[in-house]
Design a protein around this motif. Sequence first.
Motif, PDB file in Angstrom:
ATOM      1  N   HIS A 348       0.836  -1.203   0.000  1.00  0.00           N
ATOM      2  CA  HIS A 348       0.000   0.000   0.000  1.00  0.00           C
ATOM      3  C   HIS A 348       0.872   1.255   0.000  1.00  0.00           C
ATOM      4  N   LEU A 349       1.902   1.257   0.836  1.00  0.00           N
ATOM      5  CA  LEU A 349       2.783   2.432   0.895  1.00  0.00           C
ATOM      6  C   LEU A 349       3.478   2.649  -0.456  1.00  0.00           C
ATOM      7  N   ARG A 350       3.903   1.567  -1.082  1.00  0.00           N
ATOM      8  CA  ARG A 350       4.557   1.705  -2.395  1.00  0.00           C
ATOM      9  C   ARG A 350       3.565   2.231  -3.435  1.00  0.00           C
ATOM     10  N   ALA A 351       2.339   1.740  -3.373  1.00  0.00           N
ATOM     11  CA  ALA A 351       1.335   2.176  -4.356  1.00  0.00           C
ATOM     12  C   ALA A 351       0.995   3.650  -4.174  1.00  0.00           C
ATOM     13  N   GLU A 352       1.049   4.133  -2.946  1.00  0.00           N
ATOM     14  CA  GLU A 352       0.694   5.529  -2.665  1.00  0.00           C
ATOM     15  C   GLU A 352       1.874   6.475  -2.884  1.00  0.00           C
ATOM     16  N   LEU A 353       3.053   5.921  -3.070  1.00  0.00           N
ATOM     17  CA  LEU A 353       4.249   6.760  -3.167  1.00  0.00           C
ATOM     18  C   LEU A 353       4.251   7.538  -4.482  1.00  0.00           C
ATOM     19  N   PRO A 354       4.394   8.860  -4.418  1.00  0.00           N
ATOM     20  CA  PRO A 354       4.448   9.629  -5.658  1.00  0.00           C
ATOM     21  C   PRO A 354       5.759   9.382  -6.405  1.00  0.00           C
ATOM     22  N   ASP A 355       5.778   9.673  -7.728  1.00  0.00           N
ATOM     23  CA  ASP A 355       6.961   9.289  -8.515  1.00  0.00           C
ATOM     24  C   ASP A 355       8.174  10.178  -8.240  1.00  0.00           C
ATOM     25  N   TYR A 356       7.977  11.257  -7.462  1.00  0.00           N
ATOM     26  CA  TYR A 356       9.119  12.116  -7.133  1.00  0.00           C
ATOM     27  C   TYR A 356       9.768  11.743  -5.795  1.00  0.00           C
ATOM     28  N   ALA A 357       9.400  10.585  -5.245  1.00  0.00           N
ATOM     29  CA  ALA A 357       9.993  10.153  -3.975  1.00  0.00           C
ATOM     30  C   ALA A 357      10.411   8.691  -4.081  1.00  0.00           C
ATOM     31  N   ARG A 358      11.376   8.310  -3.233  1.00  0.00           N
ATOM     32  CA  ARG A 358      11.843   6.920  -3.177  1.00  0.00           C
ATOM     33  C   ARG A 358      11.536   6.372  -1.778  1.00  0.00           C
ATOM     34  N   LEU A 359      11.274   5.072  -1.711  1.00  0.00           N
ATOM     35  CA  LEU A 359      10.904   4.456  -0.427  1.00  0.00           C
ATOM     36  C   LEU A 359      11.798   3.252  -0.143  1.00  0.00           C
ATOM     37  N   ASP A 360      12.461   3.259   1.011  1.00  0.00           N
ATOM     38  CA  ASP A 360      13.192   2.077   1.484  1.00  0.00           C
ATOM     39  C   ASP A 360      12.396   1.464   2.632  1.00  0.00           C
ATOM     40  N   VAL A 361      12.288   0.149   2.618  1.00  0.00           N
ATOM     41  CA  VAL A 361      11.668  -0.566   3.742  1.00  0.00           C
ATOM     42  C   VAL A 361      12.751  -1.431   4.371  1.00  0.00           C
ATOM     43  N   TYR A 362      12.923  -1.324   5.690  1.00  0.00           N
ATOM     44  CA  TYR A 362      13.992  -2.091   6.345  1.00  0.00           C
ATOM     45  C   TYR A 362      13.572  -2.385   7.791  1.00  0.00           C
ATOM     46  N   GLY A 363      14.445  -3.100   8.493  1.00  0.00           N
ATOM     47  CA  GLY A 363      14.210  -3.342   9.923  1.00  0.00           C
ATOM     48  C   GLY A 363      12.942  -4.131  10.210  1.00  0.00           C
ATOM     49  N   GLU A 364      12.609  -5.100   9.351  1.00  0.00           N
ATOM     50  CA  GLU A 364      11.392  -5.883   9.614  1.00  0.00           C
ATOM     51  C   GLU A 364      11.610  -6.700  10.878  1.00  0.00           C
ATOM     52  N   ARG A 365      10.614  -6.734  11.768  1.00  0.00           N
ATOM     53  CA  ARG A 365      10.845  -7.381  13.066  1.00  0.00           C
ATOM     54  C   ARG A 365       9.555  -7.791  13.771  1.00  0.00           C
ATOM     55  N   GLY A 366       9.776  -8.492  14.884  1.00  0.00           N
ATOM     56  CA  GLY A 366       8.719  -8.740  15.873  1.00  0.00           C
ATOM     57  C   GLY A 366       7.490  -9.408  15.309  1.00  0.00           C
ATOM     58  N   GLN A 367       7.712 -10.520  14.646  1.00  0.00           N
ATOM     59  CA  GLN A 367       6.593 -11.072  13.921  1.00  0.00           C
ATOM     60  C   GLN A 367       5.999 -12.290  14.601  1.00  0.00           C
ATOM     61  N   GLY A 368       4.743 -12.221  14.981  1.00  0.00           N
ATOM     62  CA  GLY A 368       4.078 -13.383  15.548  1.00  0.00           C
ATOM     63  C   GLY A 368       2.586 -13.251  15.319  1.00  0.00           C
ATOM     64  N   GLY A 369       1.927 -14.383  15.177  1.00  0.00           N
ATOM     65  CA  GLY A 369       0.493 -14.355  14.926  1.00  0.00           C
ATOM     66  C   GLY A 369      -0.298 -14.132  16.201  1.00  0.00           C
ATOM     67  N   ALA A 370      -1.560 -13.835  16.008  1.00  0.00           N
ATOM     68  CA  ALA A 370      -2.480 -13.730  17.147  1.00  0.00           C
ATOM     69  C   ALA A 370      -2.831 -15.138  17.612  1.00  0.00           C
ATOM     70  N   TYR A 371      -3.480 -15.224  18.788  1.00  0.00           N
ATOM     71  CA  TYR A 371      -3.845 -16.535  19.295  1.00  0.00           C
ATOM     72  C   TYR A 371      -5.164 -16.449  20.060  1.00  0.00           C
ATOM     73  N   ALA A 372      -5.977 -17.472  19.911  1.00  0.00           N
ATOM     74  CA  ALA A 372      -7.186 -17.578  20.738  1.00  0.00           C
ATOM     75  C   ALA A 372      -7.390 -19.044  21.105  1.00  0.00           C
ATOM     76  N   VAL A 373      -7.699 -19.309  22.367  1.00  0.00           N
ATOM     77  CA  VAL A 373      -8.004 -20.687  22.796  1.00  0.00           C
ATOM     78  C   VAL A 373      -9.373 -21.050  22.233  1.00  0.00           C
TER      79      VAL A 373
END
Length: 470
Positions: A348-373
């Motif tokens: 979504h962020l890439r799709a919204e990015l205007p053509d006069y700007a560049r986007l770096d994505v980094y530091g992906e972290r802390g990933q875990g799913g939700a849980y319900a008994v």
Amino acid sequence: MTDPVLAHAHAHETDLVEGLKTLVSFPSVGADPAMAEGMENARRFVEARLEAMGFDNRQRLTPADGSGQAAIYGERLDAPGKPTILVYAHYDVQPPDPLGKWDSPPFEATERDSRLYGRGISDDKGPMMIALETLAAFIAVEGKLPANVKLLIEGEEETGSPSLPGILETHRDLLAADAVLSADGARWRPDLVALNVGSRGNAGFEIRVETAAQDLHSGRYGGIVANPLHVLSDLIASLHDAKGHIAAPGFYDGVTEPTNAEREEIASIPYDEDSAFAAIDAKPHGEAGYSTLERLWLRPTVDVNGMWGGYTGAGSKTVIPNEAFAKLTMRLVPGQDPERAKQAVIAHLRAELPDYARLDVYGERGQGGAYAVPPDHPLLAAAVAALEETTGQTPLKVRIGASLPLTEIVSRILGLDTVMFSFALSDENFHAPNEFFRRSSITEGLAAWVSILRQIGTLSPADFAAFRRS
Ligand SMILES: [Zn+2]
């Protein structure tokens, strides 16, 4: 007539408190390499207690490569035909900082006003001792446990359990069980009997928006080059629509709308919204069409945790910065795949990015799913029955808006469900100065643990068959 096992446990509460004080005296701060001796002393304390209690097959568990802080394992499998429960706790604690804010030394458990103060005493050393001493009381009085018990006492909970997936994968057969009963995971409120039945997952990443090779003079370039702080603001604003709904296509994949029964159950929970918000001097705000507790427990979020860039020092500087940064995290609900949800936001962020700007994505972290008994899980029913028996009240089923990695990791790797049965309370300053544990929670916790083990002893492994996914 009092249960003789409970009578024994209550008669030995002073010993439990003395043991707890000793355990707290070992600074088992897993995050700090200088505290390695505290970690080792905590492990030895637990191992010695398991040996004295008569637990078998005691060993230290690590991932296959031997890395990380070892978890402690022990078992009592003397209840043939009965379920096998994996009891979880952790011996590591948060750092004590800031030390100056403690009213008594963090590693010297101190009793004041029927509370025991010390680092890790509520999270999770006190609740762990309740579980251990309940098991000890059964063995002392009856010579065995009502169900088969495997103990897994982790040493990396406070540092995000990085080795736990490897430990579970490496020792899958040893840890095979019918369900997990956790002595970690706090009770919601002192005034209500409740069980946590679900938690949200999480994921996060950072972004950098760039519009030029270097900072520019706003007199020479203002109005002719894009300002990355403006671009970043637009990107962040585009994440939600006017109703607070997250706008990234695909983000809600797998999310189910709460059922009427779920909504009614949540609506029946006593919750004083006015005073909860007054306490933080804020007003309720969030996704349209959901109550505060529904937003907190059943709906996913995307949040910006920090945004920065440009000149933030004293006075003014007429600069057009060339880059801007933000840290984003999300809280996820059952049904969402953390990786897919995160990629939906990035796309979504890439799709919204205007053509006069560049986007770096980094530091992906802390990933875990939700849980319900599962609502009809037999261990959950046993927990409800135990609390009804020992408190006279039917526990409310509540969720937490935060994440409990254990439940999701155990579900994913061992295919088992987890019931949180801690006797910590959420106001006991865990992770903060002056952490404490109510003395009364020891008495209440012993009664509830004796009762839940008796309840489990009335079940058979077949009762869990429909719920095991391994
Ligand atoms: Zn904990």
